[in-house]
Design an enzyme around this catalytic site. Structure first.
Site: not given
Length: 272
Positions: A9-11, A14, A73, A158, A186, A191-192
């Protein structure tokens, strides 16, 4: 013994989140970023499912690095929008859009939706692709509802407009957005976080590492662990795993952790 995996990932946020969750689980695993390998073009996320797009990214990462590759994703599925943005979450306001533009578009699209009907779910799928072609996916979800304006400066995406259901009200009886929560809080319900914690026992087994305490998985539940893997061109495994939230410390109030007291229609107490 430390093992290495690539997070495709480039994030950067994350990457930080994954490394934090792995460290919290006490796992001796080095997570390599895309900056640590030779650059390659971003793969086209052409699938209509989170699983499909996660596997596309993990496969490309494995091919270009030669390492076991992880990729996720994720996105937000808004009930009033028929489950959208979904896999289009990061591009909802067009290609290369920033987080704030995407969430502002969602808020405009549901501005006439009553407060009690603004339910949404964050969804994340984590994919692992091994150099021998074996593939695994895990899935995590976080239910909640959307506010009418951004709140909080933490997190990303979000988070500023998403209020998780699975939290205790603060001292004022108010529920917070994911962007108002501390990182560890968190991670415990996200979810992650769920998808990553479900994936870690699989990574541990595949790399010969001890399974993190509290995340044990029976050997027979790991597909492909005891047999030759398929060629990379074969369809991905459809096996998925889910994992609950991290248990709250005993020192916290003994209230029910799944929902705050009061209406269950998605209304945030004291929200202006």
């Amino acid at each position: 013994m430390t093992r290495r995996v690539l997070l495709a990932t480039g994030n950067a946020k994350k990457l930080t989140e994954l490394r934090r969750i792995i460290a919290d689980c006490g796992m001796d695993l080095e997570v390599v970023s895309l900056k640590d390998i030779d650059p390659y073009p971003d793969p086209e996320e052409s699938e209509w499912t989170f699983e499909g797009n996660a596997l596309i990214k993990a496969r490309e990462g494995m091919v270009h690095s030669g390492l076991p590759a992880l990729a996720d994703d994720s996105g937000i599925c808004v009930d009033a929008l028929g489950g959208m943005p979904g896999v289009r979450s990061s591009r909802w306001n067009g290609p290369e859009q920033e987080d704030i533009a995407n969430l502002e578009l969602v808020l405009r699209q549901i501005e006439d939706v009553p407060r009690g009907r603004r339910q949404a779910q964050f969804v994340a799928v984590m994919a692992l692709v091994m150099p021998d072609g074996r593939e695994f996916t895990t899935r995590g979800e976080m239910a909640g509802h959307l506010t009418n304006r951004p709140k909080g400066s933490r997190g990303f995406g979000y988070d500023p407009i998403f209020v998780p259901d699975e939290q205790l009200p603060d001292a004022e009886g108010r529920l917070r957005t994911a962007a108002e929560m501390a990182a560890g809080e968190k991670d415990a319900i996200s979810h992650r976080g769920r998808a990553v914690r479900a994936m870690l026992p699989i990574v541990a087994r595949e790399l010969g590492l001890p399974v993190p305490e509290g995340l044990h998985v029976e050997p027979d539940t790991v597909p492909g662990a005891d047999r030759e893997g398929p060629a990379p061109t074969l369809p991905a495994s459809e096996w998925t795993a889910q994992i609950p939230a991290v248990q709250r410390p005993e020192s916290q109030p003994a209230a029910r952790p799944t929902r705050a007291a009061g209406p269950t229609s998605g209304v945030t107490p004291l929200e202006p």
